[in-house]
Each structure stands twice: as structure tokens, then as C-alpha cells.
Scaffold this motif. Structure first.
Motif, PDB file in Angstrom:
ATOM      1  N   ALA A 149     -34.533  13.015  28.284  1.00  0.00           N
ATOM      2  CA  ALA A 149     -33.164  13.020  27.758  1.00  0.00           C
ATOM      3  C   ALA A 149     -33.084  13.875  26.494  1.00  0.00           C
ATOM      4  CB  ALA A 149     -32.692  11.599  27.474  1.00  0.00           C
ATOM      5  N   GLU A 150     -34.083  13.766  25.620  1.00  0.00           N
ATOM      6  CA  GLU A 150     -34.112  14.580  24.407  1.00  0.00           C
ATOM      7  C   GLU A 150     -34.219  16.066  24.759  1.00  0.00           C
ATOM      8  OE1 GLU A 150     -37.195  13.230  21.745  1.00  0.00           O
ATOM      9  OE2 GLU A 150     -36.343  11.220  21.645  1.00  0.00           O
ATOM     10  N   GLU A 151     -35.053  16.372  25.731  1.00  0.00           N
ATOM     11  CA  GLU A 151     -35.218  17.760  26.169  1.00  0.00           C
ATOM     12  C   GLU A 151     -33.917  18.288  26.763  1.00  0.00           C
ATOM     13  OE1 GLU A 151     -37.735  20.132  29.535  1.00  0.00           O
ATOM     14  OE2 GLU A 151     -38.808  18.578  28.419  1.00  0.00           O
ATOM     15  N   ASN A 152     -33.237  17.462  27.572  1.00  0.00           N
ATOM     16  CA  ASN A 152     -31.954  17.863  28.154  1.00  0.00           C
ATOM     17  C   ASN A 152     -30.915  18.105  27.064  1.00  0.00           C
ATOM     18  OD1 ASN A 152     -33.065  17.645  30.690  1.00  0.00           O
ATOM     19  ND2 ASN A 152     -32.101  15.697  31.176  1.00  0.00           N
ATOM     20  N   ALA A 153     -30.894  17.235  26.049  1.00  0.00           N
ATOM     21  CA  ALA A 153     -29.943  17.389  24.955  1.00  0.00           C
ATOM     22  C   ALA A 153     -30.234  18.678  24.182  1.00  0.00           C
ATOM     23  CB  ALA A 153     -29.999  16.181  24.021  1.00  0.00           C
ATOM     24  N   ALA A 154     -31.505  18.955  23.952  1.00  0.00           N
ATOM     25  CA  ALA A 154     -31.881  20.178  23.240  1.00  0.00           C
ATOM     26  C   ALA A 154     -31.491  21.410  24.051  1.00  0.00           C
ATOM     27  CB  ALA A 154     -33.381  20.176  22.937  1.00  0.00           C
ATOM     28  N   THR A 155     -31.701  21.362  25.353  1.00  0.00           N
ATOM     29  CA  THR A 155     -31.324  22.478  26.223  1.00  0.00           C
ATOM     30  C   THR A 155     -29.814  22.677  26.199  1.00  0.00           C
ATOM     31  OG1 THR A 155     -33.232  22.118  27.653  1.00  0.00           O
ATOM     32  CG2 THR A 155     -31.380  23.324  28.613  1.00  0.00           C
ATOM     33  N   ALA A 156     -29.061  21.591  26.300  1.00  0.00           N
ATOM     34  CA  ALA A 156     -27.596  21.677  26.273  1.00  0.00           C
ATOM     35  C   ALA A 156     -27.122  22.266  24.941  1.00  0.00           C
ATOM     36  CB  ALA A 156     -26.976  20.298  26.492  1.00  0.00           C
ATOM     37  N   GLU A 157     -27.758  21.866  23.850  1.00  0.00           N
ATOM     38  CA  GLU A 157     -27.376  22.398  22.537  1.00  0.00           C
ATOM     39  C   GLU A 157     -27.674  23.898  22.456  1.00  0.00           C
ATOM     40  OE1 GLU A 157     -28.049  21.608  17.762  1.00  0.00           O
ATOM     41  OE2 GLU A 157     -29.310  20.545  19.208  1.00  0.00           O
ATOM     42  N   ARG A 158     -28.839  24.321  22.953  1.00  0.00           N
ATOM     43  CA  ARG A 158     -29.179  25.744  22.951  1.00  0.00           C
ATOM     44  C   ARG A 158     -28.172  26.536  23.791  1.00  0.00           C
ATOM     45  NH1 ARG A 158     -34.354  23.686  23.428  1.00  0.00           N
ATOM     46  NH2 ARG A 158     -34.399  24.071  25.662  1.00  0.00           N
ATOM     47  N   GLU A 159     -27.803  26.000  24.957  1.00  0.00           N
ATOM     48  CA  GLU A 159     -26.834  26.680  25.821  1.00  0.00           C
ATOM     49  C   GLU A 159     -25.464  26.756  25.151  1.00  0.00           C
ATOM     50  OE1 GLU A 159     -27.006  24.515  29.492  1.00  0.00           O
ATOM     51  OE2 GLU A 159     -28.912  25.430  30.073  1.00  0.00           O
ATOM     52  N   TRP A 160     -25.075  25.688  24.465  1.00  0.00           N
ATOM     53  CA  TRP A 160     -23.796  25.651  23.764  1.00  0.00           C
ATOM     54  C   TRP A 160     -23.771  26.697  22.655  1.00  0.00           C
ATOM     55  CZ3 TRP A 160     -22.610  23.708  18.695  1.00  0.00           C
ATOM     56  CH2 TRP A 160     -21.249  23.600  18.432  1.00  0.00           C
ATOM     57  N   LEU A 161     -24.857  26.758  21.859  1.00  0.00           N
ATOM     58  CA  LEU A 161     -24.944  27.740  20.785  1.00  0.00           C
ATOM     59  C   LEU A 161     -24.935  29.164  21.342  1.00  0.00           C
ATOM     60  CD1 LEU A 161     -27.531  25.985  18.435  1.00  0.00           C
ATOM     61  CD2 LEU A 161     -25.075  26.295  18.031  1.00  0.00           C
ATOM     62  N   ALA A 162     -25.616  29.365  22.473  1.00  0.00           N
ATOM     63  CA  ALA A 162     -25.633  30.680  23.102  1.00  0.00           C
ATOM     64  C   ALA A 162     -24.229  31.064  23.578  1.00  0.00           C
ATOM     65  CB  ALA A 162     -26.623  30.706  24.268  1.00  0.00           C
ATOM     66  N   SER A 163     -23.480  30.096  24.119  1.00  0.00           N
ATOM     67  CA  SER A 163     -22.126  30.402  24.591  1.00  0.00           C
ATOM     68  C   SER A 163     -21.213  30.732  23.411  1.00  0.00           C
ATOM     69  CB  SER A 163     -21.551  29.257  25.423  1.00  0.00           C
ATOM     70  OG  SER A 163     -21.296  28.128  24.631  1.00  0.00           O
ATOM     71  N   ILE A 164     -21.402  30.059  22.282  1.00  0.00           N
ATOM     72  CA  ILE A 164     -20.609  30.382  21.089  1.00  0.00           C
ATOM     73  C   ILE A 164     -20.913  31.805  20.639  1.00  0.00           C
ATOM     74  CG2 ILE A 164     -20.378  29.882  18.612  1.00  0.00           C
ATOM     75  CD1 ILE A 164     -20.601  26.926  19.319  1.00  0.00           C
ATOM     76  N   LYS A 165     -22.180  32.173  20.670  1.00  0.00           N
ATOM     77  CA  LYS A 165     -22.569  33.533  20.290  1.00  0.00           C
ATOM     78  C   LYS A 165     -21.948  34.553  21.243  1.00  0.00           C
ATOM     79  CE  LYS A 165     -26.522  36.515  19.279  1.00  0.00           C
ATOM     80  NZ  LYS A 165     -25.703  37.658  19.385  1.00  0.00           N
ATOM     81  N   ARG A 166     -21.946  34.243  22.551  1.00  0.00           N
ATOM     82  CA  ARG A 166     -21.349  35.169  23.518  1.00  0.00           C
ATOM     83  C   ARG A 166     -19.860  35.352  23.250  1.00  0.00           C
ATOM     84  NH1 ARG A 166     -24.833  32.436  27.074  1.00  0.00           N
ATOM     85  NH2 ARG A 166     -23.154  31.137  27.841  1.00  0.00           N
ATOM     86  N   VAL A 167     -19.173  34.258  22.900  1.00  0.00           N
ATOM     87  CA  VAL A 167     -17.737  34.340  22.600  1.00  0.00           C
ATOM     88  C   VAL A 167     -17.519  35.195  21.351  1.00  0.00           C
ATOM     89  CG1 VAL A 167     -15.733  33.007  21.816  1.00  0.00           C
ATOM     90  CG2 VAL A 167     -17.074  32.205  23.757  1.00  0.00           C
ATOM     91  N   LYS A 168     -18.327  34.963  20.305  1.00  0.00           N
ATOM     92  CA  LYS A 168     -18.195  35.760  19.085  1.00  0.00           C
ATOM     93  C   LYS A 168     -18.457  37.234  19.375  1.00  0.00           C
ATOM     94  CE  LYS A 168     -19.327  32.177  15.712  1.00  0.00           C
ATOM     95  NZ  LYS A 168     -20.321  31.719  14.729  1.00  0.00           N
ATOM     96  N   ASP A 169     -19.497  37.504  20.155  1.00  0.00           N
ATOM     97  CA  ASP A 169     -19.813  38.889  20.521  1.00  0.00           C
ATOM     98  C   ASP A 169     -18.670  39.522  21.309  1.00  0.00           C
ATOM     99  OD1 ASP A 169     -22.255  38.573  19.275  1.00  0.00           O
ATOM    100  OD2 ASP A 169     -23.406  38.382  21.136  1.00  0.00           O
ATOM    101  N   ALA A 170     -18.088  38.756  22.231  1.00  0.00           N
ATOM    102  CA  ALA A 170     -16.980  39.271  23.032  1.00  0.00           C
ATOM    103  C   ALA A 170     -15.767  39.568  22.147  1.00  0.00           C
ATOM    104  CB  ALA A 170     -16.601  38.282  24.133  1.00  0.00           C
ATOM    105  N   LYS A 171     -15.488  38.688  21.196  1.00  0.00           N
ATOM    106  CA  LYS A 171     -14.363  38.924  20.289  1.00  0.00           C
ATOM    107  C   LYS A 171     -14.596  40.189  19.468  1.00  0.00           C
ATOM    108  CE  LYS A 171     -12.604  34.231  19.806  1.00  0.00           C
ATOM    109  NZ  LYS A 171     -12.346  33.124  18.886  1.00  0.00           N
ATOM    110  N   GLU A 172     -15.822  40.391  19.043  1.00  0.00           N
ATOM    111  CA  GLU A 172     -16.156  41.603  18.286  1.00  0.00           C
ATOM    112  C   GLU A 172     -15.962  42.847  19.151  1.00  0.00           C
ATOM    113  OE1 GLU A 172     -16.878  44.078  15.308  1.00  0.00           O
ATOM    114  OE2 GLU A 172     -16.625  41.917  15.091  1.00  0.00           O
ATOM    115  N   ARG A 173     -16.386  42.759  20.413  1.00  0.00           N
ATOM    116  CA  ARG A 173     -16.212  43.897  21.314  1.00  0.00           C
ATOM    117  C   ARG A 173     -14.732  44.184  21.555  1.00  0.00           C
ATOM    118  NH1 ARG A 173     -20.453  41.345  23.927  1.00  0.00           N
ATOM    119  NH2 ARG A 173     -19.138  40.653  25.626  1.00  0.00           N
TER     120      ARG A 173
END
Length: 168
Positions: A33-57
Motif C-alpha cells: 500500500a505504501e509503495e502504491n501510494a508512492a507510485t501514485a504520488e510520483r505519477e501525480w507530480l509527473a502529470s502536474i509537470k506535464r501540464v506546466k510544460d504544456a502551458k509553457e509550450r
């Protein structure tokens, strides 16, 4: 009595083993469960970065498009399939990009692949805001225009079940 005590000790030992197994299982589940939560958090942070990158583009693209305002050949360039930036923006529902293109006087009248207009693509995909913006530009020719198969923007909206757009 001795036999009863041995059975009791044996039962207690068996329960102890069962409890250790249950604790091990619970610990493994907790770690998973901890590993799943960590993975979900990493994916969430990555999606935020993708959105920021897209806005910049998008910001960079907006600047580039505004620079093209005085160069209609670049602003209205079509790819090998016949898609212009305005056609792609209408097709994908990218209102921000379409607004910049319209502000730069991009051609929204020329049809793209299949002789489909910007309006037809926006109607087909259900991009209400884009359709409203295009209709406010008084592109009435596109309202009646048909594609290679004889379909109008109204037909595209109806065919795909976009009732709010069909009512416009």
C-alpha cells in the motif's frame, strides 16, 4: 492430563504460527500500500509537470503565432494532410490556441482533410466553446458547407449526440 497439556501447547504453537503468518501478510500488504501510494504520488507530480510544460509550450506558441500575424503564408500553412493550425485547434478543442490564431487573422474558412471545416470538426468532437466562437465570427458559409460525404456541421453534431451544439 499430560496429553491434554501437550495438545494445548501444540494448539498454542499452531496459533502462534498462524498469528505470525497473519502479521507477515499484513506487513506485506502495508508495504505494498505504501509503495502504491508512492507510485501514485510520483505519477501525480509527473502529470502536474506535464501540464506546466504544456502551458509553457502554449505560451511560446502564442508568441510565435502573433509574430506570424504579418506573414499569412506561415500563419495559414497546411501540413501534407491539409490541416492548418486553426483547423487542428478547432478539431482538438484548444480554445486558447484558436483565440490567438483568430486574433492573428488566421484563415478559418479553408477546409481541411475530407473537405471538413473547422466548424465541422468542432461540432463532431463536441467542443461547444469553439463552436460558439466560430459561429460568432459569422462563418455562415461553414454552417451550410458539406464535406466529401455530404455531411454538414449540424449533421456532425447530431451524429455524435452533441445536442447543445445542434441547438445553436
Amino acid at each position: 492430563n499430560v496429553a491434554a497439556q501437550r495438545r494445548l501447547v501444540h494448539d498454542l504453537e499452531g496459533r502462534e504460527v498462524e498469528m505470525r503468518d497473519e502479521m507477515t501478510t499484513a506487513k506485506l500488504q502495508s508495504e505494498q500500500a505504501e509503495e502504491n501510494a508512492a507510485t501514485a504520488e510520483r505519477e501525480w507530480l509527473a502529470s502536474i509537470k506535464r501540464v506546466k510544460d504544456a502551458k509553457e509550450r502554449v505560451k511560446q506558441a502564442q508568441g510565435t503565432l502573433l509574430q506570424c500575424k504579418n506573414q499569412p503564408r506561415l500563419l495559414n500553412w497546411a501540413d501534407p494532410l491539409g490541416r492548418t493550425a486553426a483547423w487542428i485547434a478547432a478539431d482538438s478543442g484548444s480554445m486558447e490556441v484558436l483565440e490567438v490564431l483568430l486574433e492573428a487573422s488566421a484563415d478559418i474558412e479553408t477546409p481541411g482533410p475530407g473537405q471538413r471545416s473547422c466548424l465541422q470538426r468542432a461540432c463532431f468532437h463536441g467542443h461547444l466553446e469553439v463552436v460558439e466562437s466560430l459561429l460568432n465570427r459569422e462563418i455562415r458559409r461553414q454552417v451550410q458547407a458539406t464535406d466529401e460525404q455530404g455531411a454538414t456541421a449540424f449533421f456532425a453534431a447530431c451524429h455524435e449526440g452533441h445536442v447543445e451544439i445542434a441547438k445553436l
